[in-house]
Structures are given as structure tokens and as C-alpha cells.
Design an enzyme around this catalytic site. Structure first.
Site, short mmCIF file in Angstrom:
data_model
loop_
_atom_site.label_atom_id
_atom_site.label_comp_id
_atom_site.label_asym_id
_atom_site.label_seq_id
_atom_site.Cartn_x
_atom_site.Cartn_y
_atom_site.Cartn_z
CD GLU A 163 -3.58 -2.78 3.98
OE1 GLU A 163 -3.93 -1.82 3.28
OE2 GLU A 163 -4.26 -3.24 4.90
CB THR A 223 -4.23 3.56 -7.50
OG1 THR A 223 -4.65 2.56 -6.56
CG2 THR A 223 -5.45 4.23 -8.12
N GLY A 279 -2.03 -3.95 -1.82
CA GLY A 279 -0.71 -4.51 -1.56
C GLY A 279 -0.64 -5.14 -0.18
CB SER A 307 -4.93 3.27 0.87
OG SER A 307 -4.84 1.87 0.92
CB SER A 308 -7.02 0.61 -3.80
OG SER A 308 -6.68 1.51 -4.82
CB SER A 321 -0.91 -0.01 1.24
OG SER A 321 -1.70 1.15 1.27
N GLY A 322 0.56 2.17 -0.93
CA GLY A 322 1.31 3.42 -1.04
C GLY A 322 2.45 3.36 -2.02
CG ASN A 371 -1.69 5.31 -0.54
OD1 ASN A 371 -1.59 6.48 -0.88
ND2 ASN A 371 -2.00 4.35 -1.40
#
Length: 1045
Positions: free
Chosen positions: A408, A129, A406, A177-178, A124-125, A174
Site C-alpha cells: 500500500e 480475496t 497487498g 479491501s481486506s 490492494s484491489g 478497492n
């Protein structure tokens, strides 16, 4: 690729001398880790990343894999000029870029006609995306397009801000973040133009709706609505602008983020919804649901003395019921009670305070989660291939784009992190299978000497999680379904009993002393490929059940909101079947995703986060080393360097490069391996640069391939000349044969057609003549088959001729003579046509002309064939008055008052004593007439007492107005003479309404000159008009004769 020159050795082989382009390209580190000298060193790998990152070179290759480092700032490398720079260029020709991967995938799809996919991975981050958005933008700009495709491209791009608003949130790592997984298929037609798309979404983090960790936010859409929504909209939703007013938005204590402008994002989302095709009604219903979630969070409960739960915020409840379109009382009951079924009987049981809060949160999560699924489905409908434009999709190909959460590791990891990390394990397993393992297996299959590369195979972790009956997911499902009292701790205990001996599973009970100090009794630890993660089991069972109480489901199923009624089908309320568990459903969707990805040719983008602070220019070596390790980048590099960087099948290699060798050009008829050997020998390949397998040639270094490509580029002009010459000759010959064949076909077809037409015309002519003759013979008989055609023809001819010779004026009485069979019809047609002309004529008549014609009609009724000078008056217009207003005395007008003069004329009045002539003015009013002598009214004649009007039948201007002598106000009959007698009499009789009182006398006219005393006017013909007193006291009027014509 440019080159400085060429060298020719004694054997006649051509070797291109390349510029030092590779050295120039790689002056900051190396662009491809395959070219890294110390490729086994992790430190060298990270140092190369660091050097390039400092120079804003965020992209680097490992063979065909792209490594991307998030710069945390905008770079000027994504313009349209950059897109054109990478469009259609060989993958390794210019510096690494996300556009190069996009273009290479696109060209592979078009040339090989095989579906492709791009797998974007990283924690993540790391910028996954953003990478997917750049790829979509590249396809939208560079692919062939038309009006429909422009719209589709816009919708593909605009789907991103919508999905980000509803599915992304700020986390500690992030700002965007998705919180869901997304796989998008882009469908292309045979021309390479995008014609459709489809999105699959995975595991939305619904728990974020009701709870966020400190420093995190809820989904973006809530803040965008409050910050960017118009005042009228917020008032209609009963919302305030302050996010701190809502329970679901304050738990993270982070209402504002410096890097996010919620007001601008709101405008972007609203525009995107319009572009995608959402109607205003659908947008309003969608916002109603979003607002209802906020109101749900502010719904509070109280606890009575007997433990019963009740709602303390009735206003919030009414807002929710209004926005969701449900019954408020039913919703209130469902939030504080639950419905139980025992032995076929239903019972209502009150909820405790904690259960009511859980029911409220479950409703908020279910409503938001299903609305998000509806949103994705609606976007898919707008992206779907339009069948009316593309009737068949057989020639189409697909590029898949995977952007999924991603790996985590949070401070407190729960069910969502367990699913997310399980997903990343599966993706890593896929990466291993499709790259590392397949790489080695291919070399072994081809019979090449291969030194195996050791790597960590994470199948053991995947089995630990997903194995049937023994895996963590199966144990979790069993515990959720087990009757009796179950809890998260009992689930943990069952894990210890079942998988406690697994080397990648640890709990507080099973851990050694050192591990126990950092683990709580409610946690278990999994040793993932990316590292160790502790999961807290609190909430695992509830989140896996993901159940909405039956009575809440019944309430929502009755919603008037079309979105909710679609998401919550009414069948659900009566369906007794238990829905599938969340983890089980996620596992199945992952399996299907793996099948989709395995069916496509993959390309990889590995995203790396340089630091946790989201600061540009900062490179955290420890963090990067950890990501390099769990992404398996070093293993991938070792495979590339230990083996061969590129490979081609013999037939493909020979087909492409055969022009470079005289022995293989234009065709090679021997064995493929012998042809490839001859070709590489001619090109001067060294033994360490290549190997020949059983069906493929393997090239170790990219430089070798670059050199070969340069040689082919230099050879292409010569090849083009040969091909052009051969093609032109063949084209002309083929064109001649085609024209010759076409001429023969056309000639034969034309001759046959002419002969058939001639024969057909003759048959038709003979038949026609036969029918006409027969009809002529029987023309006087009744309508029968023998004379049918003849009579129809006669009628048709008459009607057609009549249509061209119809009278054009009502005065035209001409009409064609009809045949005997059409006499009656002709009369009807003549009548109808005359009536139609009259109607049309009347419609065109102006009011002034209509008045004129009415007067003429009255004049005709009175004088036609009665008075000699009537024919002379027919063609002359009647005037409104023969006197100008200035000619009438002002004193007279004042005497008349409001009476309006309708007609005035100068006359000669003959008095009763001796018929002496007097000049007078005769003025006609609406109800009376007056004779005026300059400024004095001499006689007034009311129309009501007017007994008659007499004129002679000759061409004179004499008029006698008969009035009763008994009336003392009257002086006897008025005898006057005027030059417009027809006009005067007509207007007077119409105003008086006494047209029938007009007498046209052929002889003398008697005149009452006083009471019981009469006079006589004699009329005789003469040469000219003369009025004089004759013998015996009569008034003699000599009228001129009618002129001969």
C-alpha cells in the site's frame, strides 16, 4: 492429449506426432510466459498480458506460478462445469486458471502426502480475496463429501462473508479491501475429503474504526446493520438508519458505494452466522457490541472552567453501558479520569479534553479489535476437526491459503501501512528464497552449468525493519518504553541517529534538495522493493502502544456481555505487566507465519490490478509495469528460461516412464542415471532439451514433457493388459491359499469347539442330576444347601406353570395345587390375582352396567334363597322402566310437575273392599310412588311413611306396600300384583332407601284395609298362578310350583 498418429524410425523408437494443440491454445498471446520468445523484454511481457486481458483471458502462467489480472467484472469461467473440466487434469493440459492451481495443489498433497500452501499476493484491489474464495469454492464442490463434510464445506465458504463484513472496508483503491491478514489451513483426511479448517488473522486495521480518509468507509458491518437490520432490532439497539448520524461513519464522507448492496450483504452475513453455528444469543451480543461502538463515536465531551472534562451526551453513555453490560457510572468515570499508581498508591487524575477523546477512541478500537479476534476463534471452533468422527489426524494433510493485504502507498501513510508493507517485504523475501534462490542453488547442487540471474534481494530492507536493537521496530519499542517525555518526533530523531546512514532510509533532514521539497519534517522514507514510500510518524507511538487505560479495562472486564467477558479477562485488570507492543507482536506473528509457509510446498498466485479506477477493460501500462517490477515476475521468468522448466528425481522419472523403453521395463536393476539415460535415448530427447544432474533429470521445455506424457498415455492400454493378467493370476492363487488356510483353521476350531461343548454339557448334566437327586432326598428338610437347588427348581416350575394357567375370569375359581413350600405364597398370589381381576373388571364396567349390577346385588341380598322365582330373574336385565313415556297420561305428568318418573310398570291393584282387581300404573319418583288410573292419580305413597314391603316366598307376583292407617290421606296398605315383582321391589326399596324393610313371608301376609281392620292374603302352591277371594274373606293366591330341572 490427443495425437494424430505415430511414426516408427529404423531403430524401432516410437515418436508421437502431436497436434498443433499448443499453437491453438496460445493463439491470443502465450499462456505460459516461459514460451515467450523475447522473454528478457519487459515490454513483451506486458504486451502479452494486455492482449490476453482484452480477450478476458485473465490467467497466465510463469511455469507453475499463476499471474491473475483483475477484470473488474463477472466472467463466465467459474461454473461447476469448469470445475469438472480442470478436475484431475495435468497442470499444463488446458488453459491457465485458478482452478488448475487449486487442483494441482490438491493432487500434489494427495500423491506426495506433503502439506501444501497457496500464496496469493498483490497490491490492494488486485483480486486476492476473490481468488481465495474461488479456491475454497473449488475444494468445497469437487472434494469427496458426506453429510458432515457438506456442512463443513458450507462453513468454510460462509466464513468468507462474515470475515469480510467485520474485516473489510472500502478504500480509495478497492471497494472490498481486506483490512486484516488471513491465513487459512484446510485439513484433509487420507481420502482427500476436507475434515477441518483453521484461520489465523493478522493486524486488523483498528484505527479505521475511529477514522477514515476522505472517500473511504468504516468496516462493512456498520453500514450493513443500519441498512439491512430490522426496525425492531435497530430500536432495541437505539440506532437510526442514517449513517450520517454517527461520528465514526461520516469522516470518510462515503456512506454509499454503487458496487455494494449493504441490505443484501446483511442477509448473507446473518445466514452465514447461522450456518457457521452462532446461536441467536451470540449474534445479539455481537450486534450489541457493534452498536456500542457507534454510540461511543457519538459520545461528546465538554470542558469546564477549571479544565476538567465531562460527558455532555448522557443518553449515549446509558446506551453504551446497556449494550456493553457495564456499570454506567463506572464507565463515565473511566472515560473522564485515569488511574495512576505511584509508590504503591493509586491516584485518580482527571483527563484533559484531548485525552478523554483519545480514551474513548481507544476503547472503541480495543472492543472492536478483540471482538474480531473472538469472531475468528468462534469460526475456528466450528471448523475444527471433530474427534468423534475422525479419531486420528495422523493420516491427514493440509493445504494452506494465504490472503493478506497487498503493498500500500497512500497519500498519507501511517503505522498501518508500515506494518502492511513490512509484511509484503517478508513475503517477497520468502518468494525469493523459495523460488529464485532455491532454483539457482538446486542447479548448482546438481552440478549443472548455470548462468546466474541477477535479482534484487530485499533482505537488506527486512533487516532494516526487523533487526534486533538496530531495526526500526526495535527503536520504536525502545522509544515507547523509555521513561520521560517521548513523542513521535523524538522517535524520528532517534531513527536518524541510528539508521540514518542506511541506503534505503531517508528523512527530510538527510535528504537532498530535490527530495526535501516533497517530504515533510514529520516523515521518513523507505526504499521498498516495490518502490519508495513516505511514512508520517504522527501516531506511531500511540498505535504501537495500543494501550487501554487501566480503569477502562477494569470497567470492561466486569461486563455482563459474554463476548466481552471472554475478550477482556478479569486477570487483565490486576495484571501490572505491560502488554507487548503492536509492532513487536506483529513481527513475531509474521515470523511464525514464515515458519508455517516454509514447512509447506508452495504454489503462487500473483494478482495484478489493471487500473486504479476499478473499470473493466481498462489497462494502465504504467501501473501494471510497476506491479510486474515489485512482484519480481521478470526475474522469475528469466530464472525459468535460463534454467529448466521441469525436473524429476531419477527414481520418480524412471518409475513413471519406464514402460516406454524395453530396457527399463518392467524393472531396471542398474544405476538410476544409466536407466534414465537409456530411457531418454529411446524417447529421442535432443541434447538441448534435457540435462542429467547428480540425482535429477532437468527438462527445459514443457513440450518435451507433453510428448513424453502422450507416449505414456498411448502405452497404458498395453501395460494395463499385462498388469491385469498378472494380477488376476496372483489374485486367484492368493485367494485359493487364503480359502485353504481358512478352511483348515475353521475345521480345527469347529471340531475343538464341538468337543469342548459336548464335555461341558456332560459335566453340567451330571452335576444337575446329582443336585436334583440329593435335593429330592432332603426335600422334607428345612431350606439348606443340600435341597436348595431342588426346592428352587420346584418353586420355579410351579410359578412358571402357574403363569401359563392363571384364571382368566373372576368366576373361575380354579387354581393349581402348590408344592408344600409354596402353599402360603400360593394363597397370597391367588388373592392378589383375584383382586387384580376384580379391579380390571370394575375398570371395564360401563356406568349403565354398573347400575344394573348394583340393582342385582340389592336383589340378591333381598331375595336370594328367600323367593322361589328369584333364580329366574338373575339372568334377566332390569329395565329402566316397563312403561313407555307415551303410555303415561300427559295429565298425570303435568300433575307431577318437575318430578321425574324413575320407573313405571303396569300392575293389578286389589282394593280393600272385597279385593276386587283394578288395572293400574305404578310410577316411582325420587321421593314417592303413585298409583294411576288412566289420567287420575288414585293413591300417593311417600317413601318417608312407607312402613314395609311384603312379598311371599312363592312364585307369585304379589306385593304389599304397608302404609300407616292413621294418615287420613292413605287408604290402607296397597296390594298389587305385577309380572316383574323382583325388579319392582328392588327398584322401590333402593329409591326409598328401605331395602331392610322388605319382608319375604313364607306364609300369609296381613294387610291393613282400614283403621283397626285387617285382611289376610294366603299363599298356597298349585299348578298355575291364580288370585281369588276365598272363604272367610281372605285373598287366596295360588302360585305355580318350581319346575323340576
Amino acid at each position: 492429449m490427443r495425437y494424430q498418429g505415430r511414426e516408427v524410425d529404423v531403430e524401432g523408437r516410437v515418436r508421437l506426432v502431436m497436434e498443433s494443440a499448443l499453437t491453438a491454445r496460445d493463439r491470443v498471446g502465450v499462456q505460459d510466459f516461459v514460451l515467450l520468445e523475447n522473454y528478457n523484454s519487459e515490454a513483451a511481457f506486458i504486451e502479452n498480458l494486455r492482449r490476453r486481458f482484452r480477450e478476458n483471458l485473465i490467467y497466465t502462467y510463469i511455469g507453475s506460478v499463476l499471474v491473475s489480472v483483475n477484470p473488474y467484472k463477472e466472467l463466465e469461467i467459474y461454473s461447476k462445469q469448469q470445475m469438472e473440466r480442470y478436475r484431475g487434469v495435468s497442470f499444463y493440459e488446458i488453459s491457465p486458471h485458478i482452478y488448475a492451481v487449486s487442483d494441482n495443489t490438491y493432487r500434489a498433497m494427495r500423491t506426495e502426502r506433503k502439506d501444501q500452501c497457496i500464496l496469493i499476493s498483490g497490491e490492494s484491489g488486485a483480486g486476492k480475496t476473490e481468488a481465495s474464495k474461488k479456491i475454497l469454492l473449488y475444494y468445497a464442490v469437487t472434494c469427496p463429501t458426506n453429510h458432515h463434510l457438506v456442512t463443513l464445506g458450507d462453513r468454510l465458504l460462509q466464513s468468507n462473508p462474515v470475515l469480510e463484513a467485520f474485516g473489510n472496508a472500502k478504500t480509495l483503491r478497492n471497494d472490498n479491501s481486506s483490512r486484516f491478514g488471513k491465513y487459512m489451513d484446510i485439513q484433509f483426511d487420507f481420502k482427500g475429503a476436507p475434515i477441518g479448517g483453521h484461520i489465523l488473522n493478522y493486524l486488523l486495521e483498528k484505527s479505521r474504526v475511529v477514522h477514515q480518509n476522505h472517500g473511504e468507509r468504516n468496516f462493512h458491518i456498520f453500514y450493513q446493520l443500519l441498512d439491512g437490520g430490522e426496525d425492531d432490532l435497530l430500536n432495541s439497539l437505539n440506532l437510526e438508519r442514517n449513517p450520517q448520524s454517527y461520528s465514526y461513519l461520516v469522516k470518510g464522507n462515503c456512506p454509499r458505494v454503487s458496487s455494494i448492496n449493504d441490505k443484501n450483504s446483511w442477509k448473507v452475513v446473518m445466514k452465514a452466522l447461522d450456518v457457521i453455528g452462532f446461536t441467536p444469543e451470540e449474534v445479539q451480543k455481537l450486534l450489541n457490541i457493534i452498536a456500542s461502538v457507534l454510540h461511543l463515536g457519538n459520545t461528546l465531551f465538554g470542558e469546564g472552567e477549571e479544565g476538567e472534562t465531562y460527558i455532555t451526551t448522557e443518553t449515549q453513555l446509558s446506551n453504551i453501558a446497556k449494550l456493553l453490560g457495564v456499570d454506567g457510572l463506572a464507565l463515565k468515570e473511566a472515560l473522564t479520569h485515569k488511574k495512576l499508581t505511584a509508590k504503591g498508591e493509586e491516584m485518580i487524575s482527571p483527563l484533559s479534553f484531548e485525552q478523554a477523546v483519545s480514551a474513548r477512541d481507544a476503547l472503541a478500537k480495543a472492543v472492536y479489535g478483540r471482538t474480531f479476534s473472538w469472531l475468528v476463534e468462534k469460526i475456528n471452533q466450528s471448523l475444527a476437526v471433530k474427534e468423534e468422527l475422525y479419531h486420528s489426524s495422523k493420516g491427514s494433510s493440509v493445504i494452506g491459503l494465504l490472503d493478506i493485504y497487498g503493498f500500500e502507498v497512500l497519500q498519507c501513510n501511517s503505522f498501518e501501512q508500515f506494518c502492511i508493507n513490512y509484511c509484503n517485504e517478508k513475503l517477497q523475501q520468502l518468494f525469493i528464497e523459495l523460488t529464485l534462490r532455491s532454483e539457482q542453488e538446486e542447479y548448482e547442487t546438481e552440478g549443472l552449468a548455470w548462468e546466474p540471474v541477477q535479482y534484487f534481494d530485499n533482505k537488506i530492507i527486512c533487516d532494516l525493519i526487523e533487526e534486533k536493537h538496530k531495526g526500526i521496530i526495535s527503536i520504536l519499542d525502545e522509544e515507547c518504553l523509555r521513561p520521560g517525555e517521548t513523542c513521535d518526533i523524538s522517535f524520528l530523531e532517534k531513527l536518524e541517529d541510528t539508521v540514518g546512514g542506511h541506503p534505503h532510509f531517508v528523512t527530510h533532514k538527510l535528504a537532498n534538495g530535490k527530495a526535501r521539497r516533497v517530504m515533510s519534517r514529520e516523515e521518513f522514507r523507505l526504499l521498498h522493493y516495490a518502490g519508495e514510500v513516505n511514512y508520517n510518524v504522527n501516531g506511531f507511538l500511540d498505535k504501537n502502544n495500543d494501550l487501554l487505560s487501566r480503569n477502562l479495562k477494569e470497567v470492561v472486564c466486569q461486563s455482563d456481555n459474554q463476548i466481552l467477558s471472554y475478550c477482556f479477562r478479569r486477570e487483565e485488570a490486576i495484571d501490572q505487566k505491560r502488554p507487548g507492543m503492536a509492532a513487536y507482536q506483529f513481527k513475531n506473528s509474521l515470523m511464525k507465519l514464515m515458519e508455517i509457509l516454509m514447512s509447506k510446498e508452495p504454489s503462487y498466485v500473483r494478482c495484478i490490478k489493471p487500473n486504479d479506477a476499478k473499470q473493466p477493460g481498462r489497462f494502465d501500462e504504467v501501473l501494471v509495469r510497476h506491479q510486474v517490477k515489485y512482484l519480481g515476475l521478470m526475474e522469475n521468468l528469466r530464472v525459468r528460461r535460463a534454467g529448466f522448466a521441469y525436473r524429476r528425481r531419477f527414481e520418480a522419472f524412471l518409475q513413471r516412464y519406464k514402460p516406454l523403453c524395453p530396457e527399463t521395463w518392467p524393472n531396471w536393476h542398474g544405476k538410476l542415471v544409466d536407466g534414465v539415460s537409456a530411457l531418454v535415448s529411446h524417447l529421442g530427447y535432443k541434447a538441448e532439451e534435457f540435462k542429467l544432474g547428480r540425482s535429477k533429470i532437468f527438462i527445459r521445455f514443457p513440450k518435451t514433457l507433453f510428448t513424453t506424457e502422450d507416449a505414456l498415455e498411448a502405452k497404458k492400454p498395453e501395460i494395463a493388459v499385462v498388469l491385469q493378467k498378472s494380477w488376476r493370476g496372483y489374485r486367484e492363487w492368493a485367494n485359493y491359499q487364503r480359502i485353504r488356510h481358512a478352511v483348515i483353521v475353521i475345521q480345527s476350531a469347529w471340531r475343538g469347539m464341538k468337543a469342548r461343548r459336548r464335555a461341558k454339557r456332560r459335566r453340567q448334566a451330571a452335576e444337575l442330576i446329582r443336585r436334583l437327586i440329593k435335593g429330592f432326598i432332603y426335600r422334607h428338610e428345612d431350606y439348606c444347601p443340600e435341597n436348595q437347588y431342588f426346592l428352587d427348581h420346584v418353586r420355579y416350575s410351579f410359578l412358571k406353570k402357574l403363569s401359563k394357567n392363571l384364571p382368566t375370569s373372576v368366576l373361575d375359581k380354579s387354581w393349581l395345587t402348590p408344592p408344600p413350600s409354596l402353599v402360603e405364597a400360593s394363597e397370597h398370589l391367588q388373592t392378589l390375582h383375584m383382586r387384580n381381576m376384580v379391579i380390571n373388571y370394575c375398570r371395564r364396567v360401563q356406568p349403565e352396567w354398573k347400575k344394573q349390577m348394583m340393582q342385582k346385588v340389592v336383589a340378591s341380598e333381598i331375595f336370594k334363597d328367600q323367593k322361589d322365582n328369584y333364580p329366574l330373574s338373575v339372568g334377566r336385565l332390569f329395565l329402566d322402566s316397563r312403561l313407555e313415556r307415551e303410555q303415561i297420561s300427559l295429565k298425570v305428568l303435568q300433575t307431577l310437575g318437575s318430578e321425574k318418573v324413575q320407573y313405571g310398570i303396569s300392575v293389578i291393584k286389589y282394593d280393600r273392599r272385597g279385593f276386587k282387581p283394578r288395572a293400574r300404573q305404578l310410577l316411582l319418583m325420587n321421593s314417592f310412588a303413585v298409583l294411576v288410573d288412566r289420567t287420575k292419580i288414585k293413591q300417593r305413597i311417600d317413601y318417608a311413611i312407607l312402613r314395609g314391603i311384603s312379598v311371599s316366598s312363592l312364585m307369585d307376583g304379589m306385593v304389599v306396600l304397608h302404609v300407616p292407617c292413621e294418615d287420613n290421606k292413605q287408604k290402607g296398605d296397597a296390594v298389587i300384583h305385577c309380572s316383574h315383582v323382583i325388579e319392582l321391589v328392588t327398584k322401590l326399596s333402593m329409591l326409598a332407601g328401605k331395602t331392610s324393610y322388605v319382608n319375604v313371608s313364607p306364609g300369609s301376609i296381613r294387610v291393613a284395609v282400614a283403621r283397626n281392620k285387617e285382611g289376610i292374603i294366603d299363599f298356597i302352591r298349585g299348578s298355575e298362578l291364580k288370585v281369588a277371594k276365598g272363604k272367610r274373606g281372605h285373598l287366596v293366591v295360588i302360585a305355580p310350583r318350581i319346575a323340576a330341572t
